[in-house]
Design a protein around this motif. Structure first.
Motif, PDB file in Angstrom:
ATOM      1  N   SER A  25       0.224  10.296   2.845  1.00 45.12           N
ATOM      2  CA  SER A  25       0.556  11.508   3.632  1.00 45.12           C
ATOM      3  C   SER A  25       2.003  11.466   4.164  1.00 45.12           C
ATOM      4  O   SER A  25       2.432  12.234   4.858  1.00 45.12           O
TER       5      SER A  25
ATOM      6  N   GLU B 205       0.779  -1.154   0.100  1.00 40.22           N
ATOM      7  CA  GLU B 205       0.195  -0.100  -0.153  1.00 40.22           C
ATOM      8  C   GLU B 205       0.708   1.188   0.045  1.00 40.22           C
ATOM      9  O   GLU B 205       2.039   1.168   0.621  1.00 40.22           O
TER      10      GLU B 205
ATOM     11  N   ASP C  22       1.051   5.068   1.365  1.00 41.23           N
ATOM     12  CA  ASP C  22       0.481   5.983   2.246  1.00 41.23           C
ATOM     13  C   ASP C  22       1.033   7.431   1.836  1.00 41.23           C
ATOM     14  O   ASP C  22       2.378   7.936   2.124  1.00 41.23           O
TER      15      ASP C  22
ATOM     16  N   HIS D 109       4.239   0.761   1.965  1.00 41.59           N
ATOM     17  CA  HIS D 109       4.182  -0.162   2.912  1.00 41.59           C
ATOM     18  C   HIS D 109       3.771  -1.672   2.780  1.00 41.59           C
ATOM     19  O   HIS D 109       3.033  -1.839   1.925  1.00 41.59           O
TER      20      HIS D 109
END
Length: 109
Positions: free
Chosen positions: A16, A12, A14, A21
Protein backbone atom coordinates in the motif's frame (compact mmCIF):
# COMPACT_ATOMS: atom_id res chain seq x y z
CA UNK A 1 15.46 -12.72 7.20
CA UNK A 2 18.53 -10.57 7.62
CA UNK A 3 21.37 -10.90 10.14
CA UNK A 4 23.84 -8.37 11.50
CA UNK A 5 26.03 -8.70 14.61
CA UNK A 6 23.97 -11.69 15.72
CA UNK A 7 20.65 -9.85 15.51
CA UNK A 8 18.05 -11.23 13.11
CA UNK A 9 15.43 -9.12 11.39
CA UNK A 10 12.22 -10.21 9.75
CA UNK A 11 11.23 -8.24 6.67
CA UNK A 12 7.81 -7.52 5.21
CA UNK A 13 6.69 -5.56 2.17
CA UNK A 14 3.80 -3.11 2.48
CA UNK A 15 2.36 -2.83 -1.01
CA UNK A 16 0.00 0.00 0.00
CA UNK A 17 2.96 2.37 0.55
CA UNK A 18 5.64 0.59 -1.49
CA UNK A 19 8.03 0.17 1.44
CA UNK A 20 9.97 -2.63 3.07
CA UNK A 21 9.67 -2.85 6.86
CA UNK A 22 12.01 -4.75 9.15
CA UNK A 23 12.10 -5.54 12.84
CA UNK A 24 14.56 -7.37 15.05
CA UNK A 25 12.96 -10.64 16.14
CA UNK A 26 15.56 -12.21 18.43
CA UNK A 27 15.93 -9.61 21.15
CA UNK A 28 13.26 -10.66 23.60
CA UNK A 29 9.61 -9.82 24.01
CA UNK A 30 9.81 -6.59 22.01
CA UNK A 31 12.06 -5.58 19.09
CA UNK A 32 15.06 -3.41 19.90
CA UNK A 33 14.85 -1.91 16.44
CA UNK A 34 12.44 -1.37 13.57
CA UNK A 35 13.40 0.18 10.26
CA UNK A 36 12.15 0.73 6.73
CA UNK A 37 13.30 1.59 3.22
CA UNK A 38 12.10 1.55 -0.37
CA UNK A 39 14.68 -0.98 -1.63
CA UNK A 40 16.76 -3.90 -0.40
CA UNK A 41 20.07 -2.02 -0.26
CA UNK A 42 18.43 0.77 1.73
CA UNK A 43 16.84 -1.74 4.08
CA UNK A 44 20.22 -3.38 4.75
CA UNK A 45 21.75 0.03 5.49
CA UNK A 46 18.90 0.96 7.83
CA UNK A 47 19.11 -2.38 9.64
CA UNK A 48 22.84 -2.00 10.25
CA UNK A 49 22.44 1.64 11.26
CA UNK A 50 19.65 0.75 13.70
CA UNK A 51 21.72 -1.97 15.38
CA UNK A 52 24.84 0.22 15.52
CA UNK A 53 22.83 3.09 17.04
CA UNK A 54 21.22 0.76 19.56
CA UNK A 55 24.58 -0.61 20.69
CA UNK A 56 26.11 2.90 20.83
CA UNK A 57 23.17 4.14 22.90
CA UNK A 58 23.61 1.24 25.34
CA UNK A 59 27.33 2.06 25.69
CA UNK A 60 26.60 5.75 26.28
CA UNK A 61 23.97 4.95 28.91
CA UNK A 62 26.09 2.26 30.57
CA UNK A 63 23.38 -0.32 29.91
CA UNK A 64 24.00 -3.91 28.88
CA UNK A 65 22.45 -4.40 25.42
CA UNK A 66 19.82 -7.07 24.95
CA UNK A 67 21.69 -9.98 23.47
CA UNK A 68 20.28 -11.88 20.50
CA UNK A 69 20.11 -15.19 22.39
CA UNK A 70 20.67 -15.88 26.06
CA UNK A 71 21.08 -19.64 25.72
CA UNK A 72 18.12 -20.19 28.01
CA UNK A 73 14.90 -21.64 26.67
CA UNK A 74 11.69 -22.43 28.51
CA UNK A 75 9.81 -25.22 26.74
CA UNK A 76 6.32 -26.41 27.63
CA UNK A 77 6.16 -30.15 27.01
CA UNK A 78 3.03 -31.26 28.77
CA UNK A 79 3.15 -33.82 31.59
CA UNK A 80 3.18 -36.98 29.45
CA UNK A 81 6.00 -35.92 27.15
CA UNK A 82 7.93 -34.50 30.11
CA UNK A 83 7.74 -37.88 31.84
CA UNK A 84 8.82 -39.83 28.73
CA UNK A 85 11.75 -37.50 28.04
CA UNK A 86 12.86 -37.57 31.68
CA UNK A 87 12.81 -41.37 31.60
CA UNK A 88 14.85 -41.48 28.36
CA UNK A 89 17.37 -39.04 29.83
CA UNK A 90 17.72 -41.13 33.01
CA UNK A 91 18.10 -44.34 31.00
CA UNK A 92 20.85 -42.65 28.99
CA UNK A 93 22.61 -41.53 32.17
CA UNK A 94 22.13 -37.89 31.22
CA UNK A 95 20.51 -34.89 32.81
CA UNK A 96 17.21 -33.83 31.28
CA UNK A 97 18.83 -30.63 30.02
CA UNK A 98 21.73 -32.55 28.46
CA UNK A 99 19.42 -35.05 26.79
CA UNK A 100 17.22 -32.32 25.31
CA UNK A 101 20.27 -30.39 24.14
CA UNK A 102 21.68 -33.50 22.44
CA UNK A 103 18.32 -34.19 20.75
CA UNK A 104 18.12 -30.61 19.50
CA UNK A 105 21.75 -30.67 18.26
CA UNK A 106 21.03 -33.86 16.33
CA UNK A 107 17.82 -32.49 14.87
CA UNK A 108 19.35 -29.13 13.92
CA UNK A 109 22.39 -30.57 12.12
Amino acid sequence: MMEYRGYIAQVEFDDSVGRLHGRVVNSGAYPIATFEAVDVDGLRREFRRSIDEYLASCREDGVEPRRPFSGKLNVRLGPDLHQRVARLAAESGMSLNGWIRQALEKSAS
